[in-house]
Design a protein around this motif. Structure first.
Motif, short mmCIF file in Angstrom:
data_model
loop_
_atom_site.label_atom_id
_atom_site.label_comp_id
_atom_site.label_asym_id
_atom_site.label_seq_id
_atom_site.Cartn_x
_atom_site.Cartn_y
_atom_site.Cartn_z
N MET A 1 17.91 -86.92 110.63
CA MET A 1 19.31 -87.33 110.45
C MET A 1 20.16 -86.07 110.28
O MET A 1 19.83 -85.19 109.49
N LEU A 2 21.23 -86.01 111.00
CA LEU A 2 22.15 -84.88 110.96
C LEU A 2 22.88 -84.86 109.62
O LEU A 2 23.42 -85.87 109.18
N SER A 3 22.88 -83.72 108.93
CA SER A 3 23.51 -83.67 107.61
C SER A 3 25.02 -83.42 107.68
O SER A 3 25.74 -83.74 106.75
N ASN A 4 25.52 -82.88 108.77
CA ASN A 4 26.95 -82.63 108.91
C ASN A 4 27.64 -83.96 109.24
O ASN A 4 27.46 -84.51 110.31
N THR A 5 28.46 -84.45 108.30
CA THR A 5 29.06 -85.79 108.49
C THR A 5 30.07 -85.83 109.63
O THR A 5 30.21 -86.87 110.28
N VAL A 6 30.77 -84.74 109.87
CA VAL A 6 31.73 -84.72 110.98
C VAL A 6 30.98 -84.87 112.30
O VAL A 6 31.31 -85.72 113.13
N LEU A 7 29.95 -84.06 112.49
CA LEU A 7 29.17 -84.15 113.73
C LEU A 7 28.49 -85.51 113.85
O LEU A 7 28.44 -86.10 114.94
N ARG A 8 28.00 -86.04 112.74
CA ARG A 8 27.35 -87.34 112.79
C ARG A 8 28.33 -88.41 113.26
O ARG A 8 28.00 -89.26 114.10
#
Length: 192
Positions: A1-8
């Motif tokens: 799971m990607l930790s960067n919320t913007v990219l997610r």
């Protein structure tokens, strides 16, 4: 799971065309508009304006106007698309997909980069909405609504403003779709 919320949020955003009856709170709609207004804009003129329609019956009536307008555009431009023509001629087809609300984005006089500014604002709205669990979809078939005096009057839009984008929003009827795998972007060149 990607930790960067913007990219997610960027990677998980999908166009939603099926909505529950759950209403989007006014304060959430205001926050989305604020996110849109904070997008980059050409020469910092800040000439985008917004209207909100949170009435399904009113959106359905605008759908009829939008379908008629788009069919006229297709005829004038000699565009043939049987799938689109079939939908636009169908009484059941609603270009707003029975969403509980729509945000319309307009350009006021003096806007130099209207399409770019509206696109950036719409992108911000759609990404902010995804982060709030709200689904969205850009409705290109609404493009001709600003030629309708009733639409402009209903939405308190001055005649010298241009409709640039229509974004529907609401809570997805069946949740957000699974991630779709896209190929890697094609980079044509990288000069160093």
């Amino acid at each position: 799971m990607l930790s960067n919320t913007v990219l997610r949020n960027i990677y998980e955003r999908r166009s939603i065309r099926s909505y529950s009856d759950r209403i989007v709170a006014d304060e959430d709609v205001r926050e989305l508009i604020k996110a849109g207004f904070h997008a980059a804009n050409g020469m910092n003129v800040q000439k985008l304006r917004f209207s909100v329609v949170a009435d399904k019956e009113k959106l359905r009536s605008y759908s009829c106007i939008g379908k008629r307008s788009f069919l006229e555009y297709m005829k004038a431009e000699s565009i043939r698309n049987s799938y689109l023509e079939k939908n636009l001629n169908s009484e059941e087809f609603n270009i707003f997909y029975d969403a509980p609300a729509a945000i319309f984005i307009y350009g006021a006089p003096g806007i130099f980069t209207a399409k770019e500014d509206a696109s950036l604002a719409a992108g911000n709205i759609m990404l902010a909405a995804r982060s709030m669990g709200i689904g969205t979809c850009w409705i290109g078939l609404a493009a001709g609504l600003d030629a309708d005096g009733g639409f402009m009057s209903d939405n308190n839009v001055p005649a010298d403003h241009k409709l640039l984008a229509a974004i529907i929003l609401g809570y997805p009827a069946c949740g957000f779709p699974e991630d779709s795998q896209r190929p890697e972007p094609q980079i044509l060149n990288w000069i160093r």
